[in-house]
Design an enzyme around this catalytic site. Structure first.
Site, PDB file in Angstrom:
ATOM      1  CB  SER A  66      -1.387  -0.399   1.299  1.00 44.21           C
ATOM      2  OG  SER A  66      -0.324  -0.175   1.878  1.00 44.21           O
ATOM      3  CG  HIS A 117      -4.395  -0.548  -2.032  1.00 43.44           C
ATOM      4  ND1 HIS A 117      -3.887   0.821  -2.358  1.00 43.44           N
ATOM      5  CD2 HIS A 117      -3.430  -0.570  -0.189  1.00 43.44           C
ATOM      6  CE1 HIS A 117      -4.133   1.480  -1.352  1.00 43.44           C
ATOM      7  NE2 HIS A 117      -4.047   0.311  -0.165  1.00 43.44           N
ATOM      8  CE  LYS A 175      -7.273   1.385   1.031  1.00 42.32           C
ATOM      9  NZ  LYS A 175      -6.528   0.005   1.871  1.00 42.32           N
TER      10      LYS A 175
END
Ligand SMILES: *Cc1c(COP(=O)(O)O)cnc(C)c1O
Length: 388
Positions: free
Chosen positions: A182, A210, A241
Protein backbone atom coordinates in the site's frame (compact mmCIF):
# COMPACT_ATOMS: atom_id res chain seq x y z
CA UNK A 1 -3.26 19.37 44.64
CA UNK A 2 -4.69 17.17 41.93
CA UNK A 3 -2.71 16.01 38.93
CA UNK A 4 -4.30 15.04 35.67
CA UNK A 5 -3.72 11.31 34.99
CA UNK A 6 -3.58 12.16 31.27
CA UNK A 7 -0.75 14.66 31.72
CA UNK A 8 1.78 12.25 30.18
CA UNK A 9 0.06 12.79 26.82
CA UNK A 10 1.31 16.41 26.67
CA UNK A 11 4.89 15.21 26.83
CA UNK A 12 4.32 12.45 24.31
CA UNK A 13 2.76 14.88 21.84
CA UNK A 14 5.70 17.24 22.21
CA UNK A 15 8.03 14.31 21.55
CA UNK A 16 6.13 13.42 18.37
CA UNK A 17 6.34 17.06 17.29
CA UNK A 18 10.12 17.12 17.83
CA UNK A 19 10.57 13.94 15.79
CA UNK A 20 8.52 15.39 12.94
CA UNK A 21 5.94 12.65 13.48
CA UNK A 22 2.97 14.56 14.86
CA UNK A 23 -0.04 14.29 12.60
CA UNK A 24 -2.59 17.04 12.18
CA UNK A 25 -6.08 16.34 11.02
CA UNK A 26 -7.19 18.31 7.97
CA UNK A 27 -10.57 19.17 6.58
CA UNK A 28 -11.47 18.06 3.09
CA UNK A 29 -14.57 19.65 1.56
CA UNK A 30 -16.63 18.23 -1.28
CA UNK A 31 -16.48 14.80 -2.93
CA UNK A 32 -13.47 12.75 -4.03
CA UNK A 33 -12.20 13.96 -7.41
CA UNK A 34 -9.03 14.68 -9.38
CA UNK A 35 -9.04 18.06 -7.65
CA UNK A 36 -9.88 18.59 -4.02
CA UNK A 37 -10.49 21.40 -1.58
CA UNK A 38 -8.25 20.91 1.43
CA UNK A 39 -8.47 23.30 4.36
CA UNK A 40 -10.17 25.71 2.00
CA UNK A 41 -7.57 25.45 -0.78
CA UNK A 42 -8.10 24.10 -4.28
CA UNK A 43 -5.49 21.41 -4.99
CA UNK A 44 -4.78 18.63 -7.46
CA UNK A 45 -5.54 15.51 -5.47
CA UNK A 46 -2.87 12.80 -5.41
CA UNK A 47 -3.95 11.45 -2.04
CA UNK A 48 -7.06 9.36 -2.55
CA UNK A 49 -7.46 5.61 -3.01
CA UNK A 50 -10.49 6.30 -5.18
CA UNK A 51 -8.46 5.07 -8.15
CA UNK A 52 -11.37 4.56 -10.56
CA UNK A 53 -13.38 7.63 -9.62
CA UNK A 54 -16.28 5.57 -8.28
CA UNK A 55 -16.58 7.27 -4.88
CA UNK A 56 -18.52 10.07 -6.53
CA UNK A 57 -19.84 8.34 -9.63
CA UNK A 58 -23.44 9.22 -10.48
CA UNK A 59 -24.78 5.68 -10.87
CA UNK A 60 -23.11 4.50 -7.67
CA UNK A 61 -24.73 7.34 -5.69
CA UNK A 62 -28.05 6.65 -7.42
CA UNK A 63 -27.87 3.00 -6.29
CA UNK A 64 -27.77 4.19 -2.69
CA UNK A 65 -30.74 6.48 -3.27
CA UNK A 66 -32.85 3.77 -4.84
CA UNK A 67 -32.12 1.29 -2.04
CA UNK A 68 -32.98 3.68 0.79
CA UNK A 69 -36.79 3.80 0.46
CA UNK A 70 -36.85 -0.02 0.49
CA UNK A 71 -34.47 -0.83 3.32
CA UNK A 72 -33.79 2.43 5.15
CA UNK A 73 -30.33 3.18 6.43
CA UNK A 74 -29.18 1.23 9.50
CA UNK A 75 -29.00 -2.56 9.50
CA UNK A 76 -29.75 -3.01 13.20
CA UNK A 77 -27.69 -6.05 14.19
CA UNK A 78 -24.86 -8.40 13.39
CA UNK A 79 -25.28 -10.25 10.10
CA UNK A 80 -25.70 -13.44 12.16
CA UNK A 81 -28.71 -11.99 13.96
CA UNK A 82 -31.02 -9.86 11.79
CA UNK A 83 -28.51 -7.66 10.00
CA UNK A 84 -28.00 -9.54 6.73
CA UNK A 85 -30.32 -8.39 3.96
CA UNK A 86 -30.99 -9.02 0.31
CA UNK A 87 -28.39 -6.57 -0.99
CA UNK A 88 -25.72 -8.06 1.26
CA UNK A 89 -26.52 -11.50 -0.15
CA UNK A 90 -26.46 -10.21 -3.73
CA UNK A 91 -23.14 -8.47 -3.17
CA UNK A 92 -21.57 -11.61 -1.68
CA UNK A 93 -22.72 -13.54 -4.77
CA UNK A 94 -21.24 -10.93 -7.12
CA UNK A 95 -17.94 -10.94 -5.24
CA UNK A 96 -17.72 -14.73 -5.37
CA UNK A 97 -18.41 -14.53 -9.12
CA UNK A 98 -15.81 -11.84 -9.74
CA UNK A 99 -13.20 -13.76 -7.75
CA UNK A 100 -14.28 -17.14 -9.22
CA UNK A 101 -14.65 -18.75 -5.80
CA UNK A 102 -17.50 -20.65 -4.20
CA UNK A 103 -18.38 -18.07 -1.62
CA UNK A 104 -17.76 -14.63 -0.10
CA UNK A 105 -18.24 -12.96 3.26
CA UNK A 106 -18.78 -9.22 3.83
CA UNK A 107 -17.12 -7.38 6.69
CA UNK A 108 -17.62 -3.76 7.76
CA UNK A 109 -14.11 -2.80 6.59
CA UNK A 110 -11.04 -4.38 5.04
CA UNK A 111 -9.37 -3.88 8.40
CA UNK A 112 -12.06 -5.98 10.07
CA UNK A 113 -11.78 -8.64 7.35
CA UNK A 114 -8.06 -9.09 8.01
CA UNK A 115 -8.40 -9.18 11.79
CA UNK A 116 -11.32 -11.57 11.54
CA UNK A 117 -9.87 -13.94 8.98
CA UNK A 118 -6.45 -14.32 10.60
CA UNK A 119 -7.95 -14.88 14.05
CA UNK A 120 -10.27 -17.53 12.65
CA UNK A 121 -7.50 -19.40 10.84
CA UNK A 122 -4.73 -19.58 13.43
CA UNK A 123 -4.23 -19.44 17.19
CA UNK A 124 -1.91 -20.69 19.93
CA UNK A 125 0.44 -23.38 18.64
CA UNK A 126 0.28 -22.09 15.05
CA UNK A 127 2.77 -20.02 13.08
CA UNK A 128 2.15 -17.03 10.80
CA UNK A 129 4.66 -15.90 8.17
CA UNK A 130 4.11 -12.23 7.42
CA UNK A 131 5.86 -9.95 4.90
CA UNK A 132 7.73 -7.11 6.64
CA UNK A 133 5.70 -4.51 4.72
CA UNK A 134 2.24 -5.94 5.25
CA UNK A 135 -0.56 -3.52 6.09
CA UNK A 136 -1.24 -2.59 9.74
CA UNK A 137 -4.52 -4.53 9.72
CA UNK A 138 -2.62 -7.73 8.92
CA UNK A 139 -0.05 -6.97 11.61
CA UNK A 140 -2.81 -6.37 14.16
CA UNK A 141 -4.63 -9.53 13.06
CA UNK A 142 -1.43 -11.53 13.56
CA UNK A 143 -0.90 -10.11 17.04
CA UNK A 144 -4.50 -10.68 18.14
CA UNK A 145 -4.47 -14.28 16.92
CA UNK A 146 -1.88 -15.31 19.55
CA UNK A 147 -0.10 -17.45 16.98
CA UNK A 148 3.69 -17.24 16.75
CA UNK A 149 4.65 -14.54 14.23
CA UNK A 150 7.59 -14.80 11.88
CA UNK A 151 8.27 -11.67 9.81
CA UNK A 152 10.10 -12.38 6.57
CA UNK A 153 12.05 -9.63 4.75
CA UNK A 154 9.97 -7.83 2.15
CA UNK A 155 9.16 -10.10 -0.85
CA UNK A 156 12.02 -12.41 0.11
CA UNK A 157 10.94 -15.90 -0.89
CA UNK A 158 14.26 -17.56 0.05
CA UNK A 159 14.07 -16.25 3.61
CA UNK A 160 10.48 -17.42 3.86
CA UNK A 161 11.48 -20.89 2.66
CA UNK A 162 14.07 -21.12 5.45
CA UNK A 163 11.49 -20.09 8.04
CA UNK A 164 9.04 -22.68 6.74
CA UNK A 165 11.67 -25.42 6.95
CA UNK A 166 12.35 -24.62 10.60
CA UNK A 167 8.71 -24.77 11.74
CA UNK A 168 7.52 -28.17 10.56
CA UNK A 169 6.24 -29.11 14.02
CA UNK A 170 3.59 -26.35 14.09
CA UNK A 171 -0.09 -27.34 14.14
CA UNK A 172 -1.13 -24.99 11.32
CA UNK A 173 0.89 -22.53 9.25
CA UNK A 174 -0.33 -19.40 7.46
CA UNK A 175 1.60 -17.29 4.96
CA UNK A 176 0.07 -13.82 4.66
CA UNK A 177 0.87 -10.99 2.26
CA UNK A 178 -0.50 -7.85 0.62
CA UNK A 179 -0.70 -8.46 -3.14
CA UNK A 180 -0.06 -4.78 -3.95
CA UNK A 181 1.84 -3.08 -1.13
CA UNK A 182 0.00 0.00 0.00
CA UNK A 183 2.86 2.45 0.47
CA UNK A 184 5.45 1.28 -2.08
CA UNK A 185 3.15 0.20 -4.88
CA UNK A 186 5.21 -2.94 -5.51
CA UNK A 187 3.89 -6.44 -5.99
CA UNK A 188 4.24 -9.67 -3.99
CA UNK A 189 5.82 -12.69 -5.77
CA UNK A 190 2.50 -14.56 -5.74
CA UNK A 191 3.44 -17.56 -7.95
CA UNK A 192 6.52 -18.26 -5.82
CA UNK A 193 4.51 -17.87 -2.62
CA UNK A 194 1.87 -20.28 -3.94
CA UNK A 195 4.63 -22.76 -4.79
CA UNK A 196 6.09 -22.56 -1.28
CA UNK A 197 2.69 -22.84 0.38
CA UNK A 198 2.01 -26.03 -1.59
CA UNK A 199 5.43 -27.52 -0.84
CA UNK A 200 4.98 -26.92 2.88
CA UNK A 201 1.23 -27.48 3.06
CA UNK A 202 0.78 -24.03 4.54
CA UNK A 203 -2.31 -21.88 4.10
CA UNK A 204 -1.82 -18.80 1.90
CA UNK A 205 -3.74 -15.58 2.52
CA UNK A 206 -3.52 -12.67 0.06
CA UNK A 207 -4.85 -9.17 0.75
CA UNK A 208 -5.83 -7.51 -2.53
CA UNK A 209 -7.00 -4.20 -0.99
CA UNK A 210 -5.28 -1.92 -3.54
CA UNK A 211 -5.46 -4.37 -6.46
CA UNK A 212 -9.19 -5.14 -6.46
CA UNK A 213 -10.76 -3.42 -9.47
CA UNK A 214 -7.36 -2.56 -10.96
CA UNK A 215 -5.37 -5.67 -11.96
CA UNK A 216 -6.34 -8.76 -13.90
CA UNK A 217 -8.38 -9.30 -17.06
CA UNK A 218 -11.65 -9.10 -15.10
CA UNK A 219 -10.30 -6.57 -12.64
CA UNK A 220 -10.41 -8.96 -9.70
CA UNK A 221 -6.82 -8.36 -8.64
CA UNK A 222 -3.27 -9.67 -8.83
CA UNK A 223 -4.14 -13.30 -8.06
CA UNK A 224 -6.09 -13.24 -11.31
CA UNK A 225 -3.25 -11.42 -13.09
CA UNK A 226 -0.81 -14.19 -12.07
CA UNK A 227 -3.37 -16.99 -12.54
CA UNK A 228 -2.91 -18.24 -8.97
CA UNK A 229 -6.50 -17.83 -7.71
CA UNK A 230 -7.00 -21.55 -7.19
CA UNK A 231 -3.73 -21.87 -5.30
CA UNK A 232 -4.52 -19.19 -2.71
CA UNK A 233 -6.50 -20.44 0.32
CA UNK A 234 -8.14 -17.13 1.13
CA UNK A 235 -8.27 -13.73 -0.51
CA UNK A 236 -9.19 -10.47 1.20
CA UNK A 237 -10.39 -7.34 -0.57
CA UNK A 238 -11.90 -3.99 0.20
CA UNK A 239 -14.87 -2.14 -1.27
CA UNK A 240 -13.52 1.17 -0.03
CA UNK A 241 -10.65 1.86 -2.42
CA UNK A 242 -11.06 1.34 -6.19
CA UNK A 243 -14.71 0.39 -5.67
CA UNK A 244 -15.40 3.74 -4.03
CA UNK A 245 -17.76 2.40 -1.37
CA UNK A 246 -17.20 0.95 2.11
CA UNK A 247 -16.65 -2.56 3.47
CA UNK A 248 -14.25 -5.47 3.27
CA UNK A 249 -14.62 -9.06 2.13
CA UNK A 250 -13.09 -12.51 2.21
CA UNK A 251 -13.50 -15.06 -0.59
CA UNK A 252 -12.75 -18.76 -0.80
CA UNK A 253 -14.37 -22.17 -0.53
CA UNK A 254 -17.84 -22.62 0.95
CA UNK A 255 -16.37 -24.39 3.98
CA UNK A 256 -13.89 -21.63 4.60
CA UNK A 257 -16.59 -18.97 4.44
CA UNK A 258 -18.88 -20.97 6.76
CA UNK A 259 -16.02 -21.23 9.22
CA UNK A 260 -15.32 -17.48 9.08
CA UNK A 261 -19.01 -16.70 9.59
CA UNK A 262 -18.81 -18.76 12.78
CA UNK A 263 -15.44 -17.73 14.06
CA UNK A 264 -14.32 -14.34 12.67
CA UNK A 265 -15.07 -12.09 15.63
CA UNK A 266 -15.52 -8.78 13.75
CA UNK A 267 -18.15 -10.58 11.65
CA UNK A 268 -19.94 -12.13 14.59
CA UNK A 269 -19.81 -9.21 17.01
CA UNK A 270 -20.24 -6.14 14.80
CA UNK A 271 -23.29 -4.67 13.11
CA UNK A 272 -23.73 -5.34 9.40
CA UNK A 273 -23.03 -2.50 6.96
CA UNK A 274 -26.05 -0.48 5.81
CA UNK A 275 -27.60 -2.40 2.92
CA UNK A 276 -27.54 0.72 0.75
CA UNK A 277 -23.73 0.60 0.81
CA UNK A 278 -23.96 -2.93 -0.62
CA UNK A 279 -26.21 -1.58 -3.40
CA UNK A 280 -23.47 0.97 -4.16
CA UNK A 281 -20.74 -1.67 -4.27
CA UNK A 282 -22.81 -3.86 -6.61
CA UNK A 283 -23.12 -0.93 -9.01
CA UNK A 284 -19.40 -0.21 -8.70
CA UNK A 285 -18.56 -3.84 -9.57
CA UNK A 286 -20.76 -3.53 -12.64
CA UNK A 287 -18.83 -0.43 -13.75
CA UNK A 288 -15.51 -2.26 -13.26
CA UNK A 289 -16.89 -4.95 -15.57
CA UNK A 290 -18.37 -2.59 -18.18
CA UNK A 291 -15.64 0.04 -18.28
CA UNK A 292 -12.28 -1.73 -18.18
CA UNK A 293 -10.71 1.31 -19.86
CA UNK A 294 -10.77 3.04 -16.48
CA UNK A 295 -8.14 0.66 -15.13
CA UNK A 296 -6.22 0.36 -18.40
CA UNK A 297 -5.86 4.16 -18.69
CA UNK A 298 -4.83 4.38 -15.04
CA UNK A 299 -2.08 1.76 -15.30
CA UNK A 300 -0.71 3.17 -18.56
CA UNK A 301 -0.56 6.66 -17.12
CA UNK A 302 1.10 5.36 -13.94
CA UNK A 303 3.78 3.66 -16.05
CA UNK A 304 4.49 6.93 -17.87
CA UNK A 305 4.65 8.97 -14.65
CA UNK A 306 7.08 6.49 -13.04
CA UNK A 307 9.37 6.75 -16.08
CA UNK A 308 9.35 10.55 -15.92
CA UNK A 309 10.10 10.67 -12.20
CA UNK A 310 12.88 8.12 -12.60
CA UNK A 311 14.51 10.02 -15.43
CA UNK A 312 14.46 13.13 -13.20
CA UNK A 313 16.45 11.13 -10.66
CA UNK A 314 13.71 10.42 -8.11
CA UNK A 315 13.66 7.10 -6.30
CA UNK A 316 10.29 5.48 -7.00
CA UNK A 317 11.34 2.16 -5.49
CA UNK A 318 9.95 -0.97 -7.14
CA UNK A 319 6.50 0.42 -7.85
CA UNK A 320 4.60 -1.32 -10.64
CA UNK A 321 1.22 0.24 -10.06
CA UNK A 322 -0.96 3.31 -9.59
CA UNK A 323 0.72 3.84 -6.20
CA UNK A 324 3.97 5.69 -6.84
CA UNK A 325 6.28 6.47 -3.92
CA UNK A 326 8.89 9.20 -4.10
CA UNK A 327 11.27 7.97 -1.45
CA UNK A 328 12.87 10.78 0.56
CA UNK A 329 14.10 9.14 3.77
CA UNK A 330 13.78 11.49 6.74
CA UNK A 331 10.31 12.45 7.97
CA UNK A 332 11.02 16.19 8.33
CA UNK A 333 12.50 16.49 4.81
CA UNK A 334 9.49 14.56 3.49
CA UNK A 335 6.98 16.80 5.24
CA UNK A 336 8.83 19.91 4.04
CA UNK A 337 8.57 18.73 0.44
CA UNK A 338 4.89 17.91 0.96
CA UNK A 339 4.37 21.45 2.28
CA UNK A 340 6.19 23.00 -0.68
CA UNK A 341 4.04 20.99 -3.08
CA UNK A 342 0.91 22.15 -1.23
CA UNK A 343 1.98 25.73 -1.77
CA UNK A 344 2.26 25.00 -5.48
CA UNK A 345 -1.26 23.47 -5.53
CA UNK A 346 -0.60 19.71 -5.24
CA UNK A 347 -1.83 17.43 -2.51
CA UNK A 348 0.68 14.56 -2.24
CA UNK A 349 0.61 13.03 1.24
CA UNK A 350 3.89 12.56 3.10
CA UNK A 351 4.06 9.12 4.70
CA UNK A 352 6.12 8.70 7.87
CA UNK A 353 6.68 6.04 10.52
CA UNK A 354 4.79 4.11 11.74
CA UNK A 355 3.18 3.79 8.27
CA UNK A 356 6.65 3.10 6.77
CA UNK A 357 9.89 1.88 8.41
CA UNK A 358 12.35 4.43 9.87
CA UNK A 359 14.43 6.08 7.16
CA UNK A 360 11.88 5.30 4.43
CA UNK A 361 9.57 8.29 4.63
CA UNK A 362 8.07 9.04 1.26
CA UNK A 363 5.63 11.07 -0.77
CA UNK A 364 2.87 8.76 -1.89
CA UNK A 365 1.47 9.69 -5.28
CA UNK A 366 -1.82 7.96 -5.77
CA UNK A 367 -3.07 8.19 -9.32
CA UNK A 368 -6.71 8.23 -10.47
CA UNK A 369 -8.10 7.14 -13.82
CA UNK A 370 -9.18 10.73 -14.57
CA UNK A 371 -5.79 12.29 -13.89
CA UNK A 372 -4.38 13.40 -17.23
CA UNK A 373 -1.06 14.86 -18.25
CA UNK A 374 -2.59 18.23 -17.36
CA UNK A 375 -2.46 17.06 -13.75
CA UNK A 376 0.80 15.11 -13.74
CA UNK A 377 3.05 17.25 -15.98
CA UNK A 378 2.82 20.24 -13.59
CA UNK A 379 3.57 17.90 -10.68
CA UNK A 380 6.68 16.55 -12.39
CA UNK A 381 7.79 20.14 -13.10
CA UNK A 382 7.14 21.27 -9.54
CA UNK A 383 9.16 18.37 -8.17
CA UNK A 384 11.97 19.17 -10.59
CA UNK A 385 12.08 22.81 -9.40
CA UNK A 386 12.10 21.75 -5.75
CA UNK A 387 14.98 19.39 -6.36
CA UNK A 388 17.36 22.03 -7.65
C1 LIG B 1 -6.52 -0.02 3.24
C2 LIG B 1 -6.08 -1.40 3.47
C3 LIG B 1 -6.84 -2.28 4.25
C4 LIG B 1 -8.04 -1.80 5.02
O1 LIG B 1 -9.15 -1.62 4.20
P1 LIG B 1 -10.32 -0.68 4.70
O2 LIG B 1 -11.49 -1.14 3.95
O3 LIG B 1 -9.91 0.72 4.40
O4 LIG B 1 -10.47 -0.93 6.19
C5 LIG B 1 -6.44 -3.59 4.34
N1 LIG B 1 -5.33 -4.03 3.72
C6 LIG B 1 -4.57 -3.21 2.97
C7 LIG B 1 -3.37 -3.76 2.28
C8 LIG B 1 -4.92 -1.88 2.83
O5 LIG B 1 -4.15 -1.06 2.12
Amino acid sequence: MSTDPLEWIDEELVRLEQQGLRRQRQLRSGPQAANCVWDGRQLINFGSNDYLGLANQQDVSAAVQSALPLVGWGSGASPLVTGRGDWHVQLEKKLAQLERTESALLFSTGYAANIGAIGALVGKGDVIFSDAKNHASIIDGCRLSQAQIKIYPHRNVAALATQLCSTREARRRLIVTDSLFSMDGDIAPLPELAELAEQHQAMLMVDEAHATGIFGERGSGLCEHFGVEKRVSIRIGTLSKALGSIGGFAVGSQNLIDWLANRARPYVFSTALPEATAAAAIRALQIVHEEPQRRFTLLAHAHELRQQLKSDGWDVGQSQSQIIPVIIGEPSATMRLMQQLLEKGFFVPGIRPPSVPDGESLLRISLRHDHTRQHTAPLVNALRELRT
